[in-house]
Design a protein around this motif. Structure first.
Motif, PDB file in Angstrom:
ATOM      1  N   GLU A 261       7.329  29.730  10.300  1.00 24.80           N
ATOM      2  CA  GLU A 261       5.892  29.469  10.269  1.00 24.80           C
ATOM      3  C   GLU A 261       5.423  29.316   8.829  1.00 24.80           C
ATOM      4  OE1 GLU A 261       3.530  32.196  12.612  1.00 24.80           O
ATOM      5  OE2 GLU A 261       5.191  32.432  14.024  1.00 24.80           O
ATOM      6  N   GLY A 262       4.575  28.329   8.585  1.00 25.81           N
ATOM      7  CA  GLY A 262       4.060  28.099   7.243  1.00 25.81           C
ATOM      8  C   GLY A 262       4.852  27.076   6.456  1.00 25.81           C
ATOM      9  N   ALA A 263       5.991  26.626   6.994  1.00 30.30           N
ATOM     10  CA  ALA A 263       6.793  25.593   6.328  1.00 30.30           C
ATOM     11  C   ALA A 263       6.274  24.220   6.745  1.00 30.30           C
ATOM     12  CB  ALA A 263       8.264  25.740   6.706  1.00 30.30           C
ATOM     13  N   ASP A 264       6.542  23.202   5.931  1.00 33.01           N
ATOM     14  CA  ASP A 264       6.176  21.831   6.294  1.00 33.01           C
ATOM     15  C   ASP A 264       6.833  21.463   7.618  1.00 33.01           C
ATOM     16  OD1 ASP A 264       4.713  21.566   3.991  1.00 33.01           O
ATOM     17  OD2 ASP A 264       6.205  20.342   2.940  1.00 33.01           O
ATOM     18  N   HIS A 265       6.132  20.665   8.403  1.00 30.89           N
ATOM     19  CA  HIS A 265       6.583  20.320   9.754  1.00 30.89           C
ATOM     20  C   HIS A 265       8.024  19.800   9.798  1.00 30.89           C
ATOM     21  CE1 HIS A 265       6.462  19.063  13.899  1.00 30.89           C
ATOM     22  NE2 HIS A 265       6.803  17.836  13.534  1.00 30.89           N
ATOM     23  N   LEU A 266       8.361  18.880   8.908  1.00 30.10           N
ATOM     24  CA  LEU A 266       9.699  18.289   8.941  1.00 30.10           C
ATOM     25  C   LEU A 266      10.791  19.222   8.429  1.00 30.10           C
ATOM     26  CD1 LEU A 266       8.902  14.659   7.752  1.00 30.10           C
ATOM     27  CD2 LEU A 266       9.423  15.431  10.067  1.00 30.10           C
ATOM     28  N   TYR A 267      10.412  20.332   7.817  1.00 33.78           N
ATOM     29  CA  TYR A 267      11.393  21.230   7.192  1.00 33.78           C
ATOM     30  C   TYR A 267      11.300  22.657   7.702  1.00 33.78           C
ATOM     31  CZ  TYR A 267      11.441  17.245   4.104  1.00 33.78           C
ATOM     32  OH  TYR A 267      11.516  15.988   3.614  1.00 33.78           O
ATOM     33  N   LYS A 268      10.674  22.867   8.841  1.00 31.55           N
ATOM     34  CA  LYS A 268      10.416  24.233   9.304  1.00 31.55           C
ATOM     35  C   LYS A 268      11.605  24.905   9.971  1.00 31.55           C
ATOM     36  CE  LYS A 268       8.652  23.347  13.897  1.00 31.55           C
ATOM     37  NZ  LYS A 268       7.637  23.682  14.852  1.00 31.55           N
ATOM     38  N   GLU A 269      12.624  24.139  10.350  1.00 35.64           N
ATOM     39  CA  GLU A 269      13.740  24.725  11.068  1.00 35.64           C
ATOM     40  C   GLU A 269      14.943  24.931  10.154  1.00 35.64           C
ATOM     41  OE1 GLU A 269      12.243  22.485  15.030  1.00 35.64           O
ATOM     42  OE2 GLU A 269      13.733  21.572  13.765  1.00 35.64           O
TER      43      GLU A 269
END
Length: 81
Positions: A33-41
């Protein structure tokens, strides 16, 4: 508590990915949570050690915390803007 600069973000285990090879561990895919959408995983080996030194694994849906820390020498002050 560490004296290294750090940030801790909440996350959730979205998937447990079985290894295609018996010589590689399964992976836990974590949404941060809180990471950029494309890099959240992120994916990590699904192997942790509990307080007694026993090996344990994360379950799908587990709430986790992801901590990033660095040596002070590897950081710079934030500009006042």
């Amino acid at each position: 508590m560490t004296d290294k600069p750090n940030v801790t973000l909440p996350g959730k285990v979205e998937r447990i990915i079985q290894s295609p090879s018996p010589h590689e561990p399964e992976k836990a895919q974590i949404a941060v949570e809180g990471a950029d959408h494309l890099y959240k995983e992120i994916r990590i080996a699904n192997s942790l050690t509990d307080e007694n030194g026993n090996q344990v694994q994360l379950k799908r849906g587990a709430q986790v915390e992801v901590t990033v820390e660095a040596d002070k020498s590897q950081t710079v002050p934030t500009s006042a803007g």
